[in-house]
Design an enzyme around this catalytic site. Structure first.
Site, PDB file in Angstrom:
ATOM      1  N   HIS A  46      35.457  20.448  98.830  1.00  0.00           N
ATOM      2  CA  HIS A  46      34.681  20.385 100.254  1.00  0.00           C
ATOM      3  C   HIS A  46      33.236  19.551  99.660  1.00  0.00           C
ATOM      4  O   HIS A  46      32.330  20.380  99.129  1.00  0.00           O
ATOM      5  CB  HIS A  46      34.299  21.601 100.659  1.00  0.00           C
ATOM      6  CG  HIS A  46      35.506  22.306 101.488  1.00  0.00           C
ATOM      7  ND1 HIS A  46      35.672  22.013 102.813  1.00  0.00           N
ATOM      8  CD2 HIS A  46      36.627  23.057 101.212  1.00  0.00           C
ATOM      9  CE1 HIS A  46      37.086  22.643 103.089  1.00  0.00           C
ATOM     10  NE2 HIS A  46      37.491  23.213 101.890  1.00  0.00           N
TER      11      HIS A  46
ATOM     12  N   GLY B 159      29.245  28.770 106.609  1.00  0.00           N
ATOM     13  CA  GLY B 159      28.369  28.985 107.861  1.00  0.00           C
ATOM     14  C   GLY B 159      29.154  29.992 108.783  1.00  0.00           C
ATOM     15  O   GLY B 159      28.692  30.241 109.915  1.00  0.00           O
ATOM     16  N   GLU B 160      30.216  30.774 108.405  1.00  0.00           N
ATOM     17  CA  GLU B 160      30.827  31.727 109.323  1.00  0.00           C
ATOM     18  C   GLU B 160      30.042  32.717 109.482  1.00  0.00           C
ATOM     19  O   GLU B 160      30.239  33.689 110.408  1.00  0.00           O
ATOM     20  CB  GLU B 160      32.067  32.189 108.638  1.00  0.00           C
ATOM     21  CG  GLU B 160      33.246  31.148 108.708  1.00  0.00           C
ATOM     22  CD  GLU B 160      33.415  30.403 107.317  1.00  0.00           C
ATOM     23  OE1 GLU B 160      34.456  29.927 106.989  1.00  0.00           O
ATOM     24  OE2 GLU B 160      32.471  30.350 106.674  1.00  0.00           O
TER      25      GLU B 160
ATOM     26  N   THR C  54      36.077  24.716 108.360  1.00  0.00           N
ATOM     27  CA  THR C  54      35.743  25.301 109.652  1.00  0.00           C
ATOM     28  C   THR C  54      34.699  24.520 110.394  1.00  0.00           C
ATOM     29  O   THR C  54      34.680  24.445 111.602  1.00  0.00           O
ATOM     30  CB  THR C  54      34.982  26.875 109.410  1.00  0.00           C
ATOM     31  OG1 THR C  54      35.880  27.265 108.449  1.00  0.00           O
ATOM     32  CG2 THR C  54      34.940  27.558 110.629  1.00  0.00           C
TER      33      THR C  54
ATOM     34  N   ARG D  92      40.217  31.073 113.095  1.00  0.00           N
ATOM     35  CA  ARG D  92      38.835  30.142 113.072  1.00  0.00           C
ATOM     36  C   ARG D  92      39.536  28.778 113.574  1.00  0.00           C
ATOM     37  O   ARG D  92      38.978  28.043 113.850  1.00  0.00           O
ATOM     38  CB  ARG D  92      38.390  29.945 111.728  1.00  0.00           C
ATOM     39  CG  ARG D  92      37.767  31.152 111.572  1.00  0.00           C
ATOM     40  CD  ARG D  92      37.152  31.230 110.113  1.00  0.00           C
ATOM     41  NE  ARG D  92      38.239  31.360 108.967  1.00  0.00           N
ATOM     42  CZ  ARG D  92      38.370  31.167 107.768  1.00  0.00           C
ATOM     43  NH1 ARG D  92      37.123  30.880 107.198  1.00  0.00           N
ATOM     44  NH2 ARG D  92      39.379  31.501 107.073  1.00  0.00           N
TER      45      ARG D  92
ATOM     46  N   HIS E  31      46.225  27.701 100.304  1.00  0.00           N
ATOM     47  CA  HIS E  31      45.848  29.055 100.291  1.00  0.00           C
ATOM     48  C   HIS E  31      47.188  29.963 100.472  1.00  0.00           C
ATOM     49  O   HIS E  31      47.097  30.980 100.733  1.00  0.00           O
ATOM     50  CB  HIS E  31      44.890  29.344 101.311  1.00  0.00           C
ATOM     51  CG  HIS E  31      43.734  28.615 101.515  1.00  0.00           C
ATOM     52  ND1 HIS E  31      43.040  27.982 100.479  1.00  0.00           N
ATOM     53  CD2 HIS E  31      43.053  27.776 102.638  1.00  0.00           C
ATOM     54  CE1 HIS E  31      42.305  27.227 101.050  1.00  0.00           C
ATOM     55  NE2 HIS E  31      42.169  27.051 102.462  1.00  0.00           N
TER      56      HIS E  31
ATOM     57  N   ARG F  69      46.951  33.726  99.292  1.00  0.00           N
ATOM     58  CA  ARG F  69      45.862  34.563  99.651  1.00  0.00           C
ATOM     59  C   ARG F  69      46.499  35.817  99.991  1.00  0.00           C
ATOM     60  O   ARG F  69      45.585  36.815 100.079  1.00  0.00           O
ATOM     61  CB  ARG F  69      45.209  33.972 100.917  1.00  0.00           C
ATOM     62  CG  ARG F  69      44.467  32.789 100.593  1.00  0.00           C
ATOM     63  CD  ARG F  69      43.107  33.466  99.877  1.00  0.00           C
ATOM     64  NE  ARG F  69      42.254  32.400  99.391  1.00  0.00           N
ATOM     65  CZ  ARG F  69      41.552  31.331 100.057  1.00  0.00           C
ATOM     66  NH1 ARG F  69      41.361  31.382 101.354  1.00  0.00           N
ATOM     67  NH2 ARG F  69      40.806  30.636  99.326  1.00  0.00           N
TER      68      ARG F  69
ATOM     69  N   ASP G 254      39.602  24.287  96.292  1.00  0.00           N
ATOM     70  CA  ASP G 254      38.906  24.757  97.463  1.00  0.00           C
ATOM     71  C   ASP G 254      37.391  24.494  97.098  1.00  0.00           C
ATOM     72  O   ASP G 254      36.450  25.470  97.525  1.00  0.00           O
ATOM     73  CB  ASP G 254      38.954  26.042  97.833  1.00  0.00           C
ATOM     74  CG  ASP G 254      39.068  26.138  99.363  1.00  0.00           C
ATOM     75  OD1 ASP G 254      38.552  25.194 100.071  1.00  0.00           O
ATOM     76  OD2 ASP G 254      39.240  27.258  99.792  1.00  0.00           O
TER      77      ASP G 254
END
Length: 382
Positions: free
Chosen positions: A65, A71-72, A101, A165, A226, A229, A287
């Site tokens: 990224h 920002g969640e 997101t 999301r 992911h 996870r 990530d």
């Protein structure tokens, strides 16, 4: 100027023994066994003796990224952009950027600008158009045009499935998106990959199987990430790989995520190999600079930490040192396999004609002494 790297213990990723590497401009011009005559000499050749240190391909990271993520939990939980200094020291020489997101305050234009900033620093930077949500955000008005006409865009992503999301896309929507990316990729000579964020909802990877069952789009057009996870998602990922798909494991993690049931990436690699998954169907990504959020059982935000680009090299070492995976096989997970999945034929290998992206490893411990990208030494430890 030509550069001759002498006496490299080369993993290309296959072990080649002691070799000399001749670099001309941005690529490897020759690889010669050390017991044969030097390929070229003279005042125009810079000679560097590596004294038998291990040399491996530069790492290829399919998910970074560039412009930050998160920002969640509100504006105060946004993660920062990736700094060039951090990137060049990480050992990752090819980075693929994505939105996540947040495709409202972060944009494809910002992502492309950051990619070009990092490229000006000597790295190879690519990107995905789109984001978690559908319809996808683009620069030109369509996914196909972005992939066809913008050199950096090699596919679409990070499209979210099985996650609260995401946009909860239908099979038809996923199929149309994959078909557009695939066709544009064919026209542009790119992979047109659909890079998929996978959440922990019980549907797991089933939406991708449904596309493959009901259309002509193959599972290999998708690269879901992911997959380590949760235990249940990982088990579904093993099945997905056996069915002909690829799976991507996330190297950035936190103590809280591991306590919640995430499988550490190196352990997941070892488990996948033990389950006889074809190694070429497994990749690793950092990530980096994304948020690694936690949500409670009701889907409420609990907290986050940022992902780290350096985690990719760290997990490569854990594969080798903690799980006994041969270095040449582990390199594939962190470089060669991703290069193949992303349609990057000059990356992930150290051979004549390939890009001169390489890491010189320290004699002792698991550390990087030097990072070379496109024929230039960008970083030297100390």
């Amino acid at each position: 100027m030509l550069t001759l790297l002498k006496n490299a213990r080369l993993f290309a990723p296959e072990p080649q023994g002691l070799c000399h590497l001749l670099i001309a401009d941005r690529r490897i011009a020759a690889v010669v066994p050390a017991d044969e005559p030097l390929p070229v000499t003279g005042p125009a050749v810079e000679v560097i003796d590596l004294a038998g240190r291990r040399v491996i391909p530069g790492l290829v990271d399919p998910l970074v990224h560039f412009t930050g993520g998160g920002g969640e939990g509100g504006f105060g939980t946004r993660t920062p952009e990736l700094a060039l200094e951090e990137a060049v020291a990480s050992g990752v020489t090819t980075l693929v950027g994505a939105l996540g997101t947040d495709a409202l305050t972060r944009t494809p234009a910002g992502l492309l600008g950051k990619a070009r900033e990092l490229a000006a620093g000597g790295l190879t930077t690519l990107a995905y158009t789109g984001s978690y949500q559908l319809p996808p955000v683009t620069l030109t008005g369509s996914v196909g045009n972005d992939i066809l006409f913008i050199p950096e865009f090699i596919g679409v992503g990070e499209v979210a499935i099985s996650d609260h999301r995401g946009s909860q896309p239908s099979t038809h929507e996923l199929a149309r998106l994959a078909a557009e990316a695939r066709t544009a990729g064919m026209l542009a000579g790119k992979a047109g990959i659909v890079f998929v964020h996978t959440g922990d909802a019980p549907s797991h990877l089933e939406p991708l199987r449904e596309v493959a069952r009901t259309t002509a789009i193959p599972l290999s057009q998708f690269l879901p990430t992911h997959v380590n996870r949760t235990q249940a998602l990982f088990e579904d990922g093993v099945r997905f790989a056996r069915e002909g798909g690829r799976i991507d494991l996330t190297t950035s993690t936190t103590a809280a995520l591991l306590a919640d049931g995430e499988i550490a990436a190196a352990e997941a690699v070892a488990r996948a190999l033990h389950a006889r998954v074809d190694p070429w169907r497994v990749t690793l990504s950092s990530d980096a600079n994304a948020s690694l959020p936690r949500f409670d059982a009701g889907g409420r935000f609990v907290g986050l930490e940022p992902g780290r680009l350096s985690s990719l090299f760290a997990v490569l070492g854990q594969c080798v040192n903690d799980h006994g995976i041969p270095l040449e096989r582990a390199i594939g997970m962190a470089s060669t396999h991703a290069a193949d999945a992303l349609g990057l034929p000059h990356k992930g290998r150290l051979a004549t004609g390939h890009d001169a992206d390489l890491l010189v490893l320290a004699d002792e411990g698991w550390a990087i002494d030097e990072v070379w990208a496109l024929g230039r030494r960008l970083h030297r430890r100390g």
